[in-house]
Design a protein around this motif. Structure first.
Motif, mmCIF file in Angstrom:
data_model
loop_
_atom_site.group_PDB
_atom_site.id
_atom_site.type_symbol
_atom_site.label_atom_id
_atom_site.label_comp_id
_atom_site.label_asym_id
_atom_site.label_seq_id
_atom_site.Cartn_x
_atom_site.Cartn_y
_atom_site.Cartn_z
ATOM 1 N N HIS A 35 0.918 -1.174 0.048
ATOM 2 C CA HIS A 35 0.058 -0.104 -0.017
ATOM 3 C C HIS A 35 0.845 1.315 -0.139
ATOM 4 C CE1 HIS A 35 0.818 -1.023 4.184
ATOM 5 N NE2 HIS A 35 0.551 0.342 4.539
ATOM 6 N N ILE A 36 1.942 1.210 0.705
ATOM 7 C CA ILE A 36 2.925 2.292 0.612
ATOM 8 C C ILE A 36 3.547 2.667 -0.884
ATOM 9 C CG2 ILE A 36 5.107 3.099 1.439
ATOM 10 C CD1 ILE A 36 2.976 3.378 3.548
ATOM 11 N N ALA A 37 4.010 1.484 -1.272
ATOM 12 C CA ALA A 37 4.487 1.658 -2.879
ATOM 13 C C ALA A 37 3.527 2.132 -3.700
ATOM 14 C CB ALA A 37 4.924 0.129 -3.187
ATOM 15 N N LEU A 38 2.183 1.730 -3.647
ATOM 16 C CA LEU A 38 1.213 2.146 -4.477
ATOM 17 C C LEU A 38 0.749 3.638 -4.367
ATOM 18 C CD1 LEU A 38 -0.960 1.565 -6.557
ATOM 19 C CD2 LEU A 38 -2.333 0.946 -4.937
ATOM 20 N N LEU A 39 0.885 4.009 -3.057
ATOM 21 C CA LEU A 39 0.482 5.421 -2.529
ATOM 22 C C LEU A 39 1.913 6.220 -3.163
ATOM 23 C CD1 LEU A 39 -1.139 7.532 -1.282
ATOM 24 C CD2 LEU A 39 0.061 7.052 0.751
ATOM 25 N N GLU A 40 3.106 5.806 -3.153
ATOM 26 C CA GLU A 40 4.072 6.524 -3.856
ATOM 27 C C GLU A 40 4.007 6.775 -5.202
ATOM 28 O OE1 GLU A 40 7.683 5.207 -0.625
ATOM 29 O OE2 GLU A 40 7.471 4.349 -2.458
ATOM 30 N N LEU A 41 3.370 5.831 -5.846
ATOM 31 C CA LEU A 41 3.552 5.989 -7.142
ATOM 32 C C LEU A 41 2.175 6.918 -7.586
ATOM 33 C CD1 LEU A 41 3.767 2.248 -8.460
ATOM 34 C CD2 LEU A 41 5.398 4.223 -9.005
ATOM 35 N N GLN A 42 1.172 6.785 -6.904
ATOM 36 C CA GLN A 42 0.018 7.440 -7.035
ATOM 37 C C GLN A 42 0.348 9.237 -6.949
ATOM 38 O OE1 GLN A 42 -3.017 7.118 -8.376
ATOM 39 N NE2 GLN A 42 -3.455 9.119 -8.197
ATOM 40 N N MET A 43 1.058 9.429 -5.975
ATOM 41 C CA MET A 43 1.652 10.637 -5.719
ATOM 42 C C MET A 43 2.456 11.274 -6.477
ATOM 43 S SD MET A 43 1.819 10.675 -1.468
ATOM 44 C CE MET A 43 1.707 12.565 -1.388
ATOM 45 N N THR A 44 3.182 10.467 -7.509
ATOM 46 C CA THR A 44 4.086 11.104 -8.472
ATOM 47 C C THR A 44 3.227 12.244 -9.373
ATOM 48 O OG1 THR A 44 3.671 9.165 -10.017
ATOM 49 C CG2 THR A 44 5.492 9.348 -8.506
ATOM 50 N N GLY A 45 1.794 12.088 -9.523
ATOM 51 C CA GLY A 45 0.855 13.003 -10.134
ATOM 52 C C GLY A 45 1.185 14.335 -9.552
ATOM 53 N N GLN A 49 2.625 17.786 -11.567
ATOM 54 C CA GLN A 49 1.930 19.135 -11.803
ATOM 55 C C GLN A 49 2.885 20.283 -10.977
ATOM 56 O OE1 GLN A 49 -0.308 18.225 -14.238
ATOM 57 N NE2 GLN A 49 -0.909 20.267 -13.186
ATOM 58 N N GLY A 50 3.730 19.691 -10.201
ATOM 59 C CA GLY A 50 4.687 20.849 -9.765
ATOM 60 C C GLY A 50 5.767 21.114 -10.713
ATOM 61 N N ARG A 86 7.482 26.419 -1.014
ATOM 62 C CA ARG A 86 7.106 25.152 -0.901
ATOM 63 C C ARG A 86 6.944 24.410 -2.284
ATOM 64 N NH1 ARG A 86 1.436 26.957 2.158
ATOM 65 N NH2 ARG A 86 0.969 24.885 2.219
ATOM 66 N N LEU A 87 6.857 25.089 -3.311
ATOM 67 C CA LEU A 87 7.032 24.467 -4.529
ATOM 68 C C LEU A 87 8.470 23.805 -4.909
ATOM 69 C CD1 LEU A 87 6.128 23.521 -7.471
ATOM 70 C CD2 LEU A 87 6.536 25.892 -8.182
ATOM 71 N N MET A 88 9.435 24.815 -4.537
ATOM 72 C CA MET A 88 10.663 24.307 -4.680
ATOM 73 C C MET A 88 11.427 23.301 -3.878
ATOM 74 S SD MET A 88 11.658 26.194 -7.320
ATOM 75 C CE MET A 88 13.504 26.296 -7.441
ATOM 76 N N ARG A 89 10.754 23.441 -2.546
ATOM 77 C CA ARG A 89 11.196 22.114 -1.629
ATOM 78 C C ARG A 89 10.611 20.859 -1.961
ATOM 79 N NH1 ARG A 89 8.590 23.404 3.977
ATOM 80 N NH2 ARG A 89 6.757 23.154 2.673
ATOM 81 N N LEU A 90 9.651 20.911 -2.797
ATOM 82 C CA LEU A 90 9.328 19.466 -3.459
ATOM 83 C C LEU A 90 10.377 19.236 -4.526
ATOM 84 C CD1 LEU A 90 7.492 16.933 -4.021
ATOM 85 C CD2 LEU A 90 6.074 18.266 -5.404
ATOM 86 N N LEU A 91 10.436 20.085 -5.695
ATOM 87 C CA LEU A 91 11.106 20.031 -6.737
ATOM 88 C C LEU A 91 12.764 19.581 -6.554
ATOM 89 C CD1 LEU A 91 9.628 22.465 -9.107
ATOM 90 C CD2 LEU A 91 8.999 20.163 -8.948
ATOM 91 N N ILE A 92 13.173 20.363 -5.681
ATOM 92 C CA ILE A 92 14.609 20.274 -4.949
ATOM 93 C C ILE A 92 14.887 18.664 -4.541
ATOM 94 C CG2 ILE A 92 16.345 20.772 -3.473
ATOM 95 C CD1 ILE A 92 15.396 23.751 -3.713
ATOM 96 N N SER A 93 13.515 18.190 -3.612
ATOM 97 C CA SER A 93 13.902 17.078 -3.145
ATOM 98 C C SER A 93 13.898 15.770 -4.347
ATOM 99 C CB SER A 93 12.771 16.617 -2.389
ATOM 100 O OG SER A 93 11.562 16.473 -3.098
ATOM 101 N N PHE A 94 13.560 16.157 -5.725
ATOM 102 C CA PHE A 94 13.703 15.269 -6.680
ATOM 103 C C PHE A 94 14.823 15.479 -7.738
ATOM 104 C CE2 PHE A 94 9.522 13.822 -5.055
ATOM 105 C CZ PHE A 94 9.611 12.510 -5.437
#
Length: 365
Positions: A35-45, A49-50, A86-94
């Motif tokens: 369920h964690i692996a699936l949620l991680e994939l779903q949240m890539t959406g 958008q970021g 907040r946007l850059m925090r997410l993008l920088i983490s990837f």
């Protein structure tokens, strides 16, 4: 001869890195709870958008001159500093942007491709895929799977290409997106295939003619014909003249369902066949076949779907075709059969470091 870029890694290395990456990702999915692996994939959406938001706001363009502190970048873009952080925090983490020790934001290898002026830019395709129009279609993926047909006619009243022709805001955004995608495969194509061995090349459904223009820039004697619908190529003759290619490159208009220019040594169909059903693709190929001399060559540049269960770009694009067009991505066997029904013999498939392949075919005797 065609020049190739030394920056394109060897194909065996690309494949080895891909297998290693896919293996690590598969191992991660198997080690964490399902369920964690699936949620991680779903949240890539959310991440996609970021990335779209960064492209729409012009973050990369604002950092071209050098790193900027959050408050300075927010003023430059005219946005909320809190929202930007907040946007850059997410993008920088990837690793999509970088942050220096002093807190300033900076470009890196990935975010360079978000620049509007980059040699290889994905900004326009990201703007299209993240647009309200495109996202609305993809929310109806279940309907497309249920019916096996594009959702466009039901949502927009017209098939996609007719809608794009009638609504030039969408059409222009799509045309820019396709040109953007083309920059991704340019160097891998030239590294893998010698276009310079042909005297006259005809690019069918060429759009803005970026591929054929680049072929002529890299060859001494080749000539070319750009062919597409009248509204697509209307302004191209003036652009060709500005590039100094008017004596070697001509522009013709028409529909590839009706007739295409004769006299080519090679006919290019780049990212055309996958837009159409087998029946429509066969019509296009037969039209091209009718214009070709017996010794001419057909070059179909498309993704060839692999027959394995690992992730592959073609599996994403195949669903894009289901949602928004009448076409599909195809395996090597499916291409071979389609070409045979259309009067061609598939002679070889040339793989590149990009997802695209060059399918070389000759008129069947």
């Amino acid at each position: 001869m065609t020049s190739s870029s030394a920056s394109v890694p060897p194909l065996p290395l690309i494949r080895a890195l891909g297998w290693f990456r896919d293996g690590l990702a598969a191992l991660h999915r198997r080690l964490v709870p399902g369920h964690i692996a699936l949620l991680e994939l779903q949240m890539t959406g959310f991440l996609t958008q970021g990335i779209h938001a960064a492209a729409a706001l012009g973050v990369a363009d604002a950092l071209v001159d050098g790193p900027k502190q959050p408050d300075e970048l927010a003023r430059t873009l005219g946005v909320s500093e809190d929202g930007l952080r907040r946007l850059m925090r997410l993008l920088i983490s990837f690793d999509i942007f970088s942050q220096r020790r002093n807190g300033s934001y900076a470009l890196n290898g990935m975010s360079q491709a978000l620049r509007s002026d980059a040699d290889v830019t994905l900004r326009d395709v990201i703007l299209f895929f993240g647009s309200d129009f495109h996202r609305n279609h993809w929310t109806h993926l279940a309907d497309a799977v249920r019916t096996g047909h594009s959702v466009g006619p039901a949502l927009d009243g017209l098939p996609f290409f007719e809608y794009a022709a009638a609504h030039r805001d969408i059409g222009d955004m799509f045309d820019k997106a396709m040109t953007s995608i083309s920059t991704l495969s340019t160097e891998p194509l030239f590294a893998a295939y010698d276009f310079g061995r042909f005297g006259t090349l005809v690019d069918i459904g060429a759009g803005h003619g970026s591929l054929l223009t680049e072929i002529l820039r890299r060859t001494d004697a080749a000539r070319g014909i750009i062919f597409d619908l009248p509204d697509v190529v209307a302004e191209l003759p003036a652009q060709v003249a500005k590039l100094g290619l008017a004596e070697r490159l001509s522009v013709e208009q028409g529909s590839f369902f009706e007739a295409v220019p004769k006299g080519g040594d090679a006919y290019i169909l780049k990212h055309i066949i996958h837009d159409w059903s087998d029946e429509e693709a066969e019509r296009i190929l037969r039209t091209v076949r009718a214009a070709m001399e017996p010794d001419a060559c057909l070059l179909v540049i498309e993704i060839v779907l692999p027959e394995h269960q690992r992730p592959h770009a073609g599996k994403f694009i195949d669903l894009e075709m289901l949602v928004n067009a009448t076409g599909r991505e195809r395996t090597a066997a499916e291409f071979r059969n389609l070409l045979a029904r259309s009067g061609f013999l598939l002679t070889r498939i040339v793989h590149t470091a990009a997802p695209d392949c060059v399918l070389e075919a000759r008129p069947a005797r």
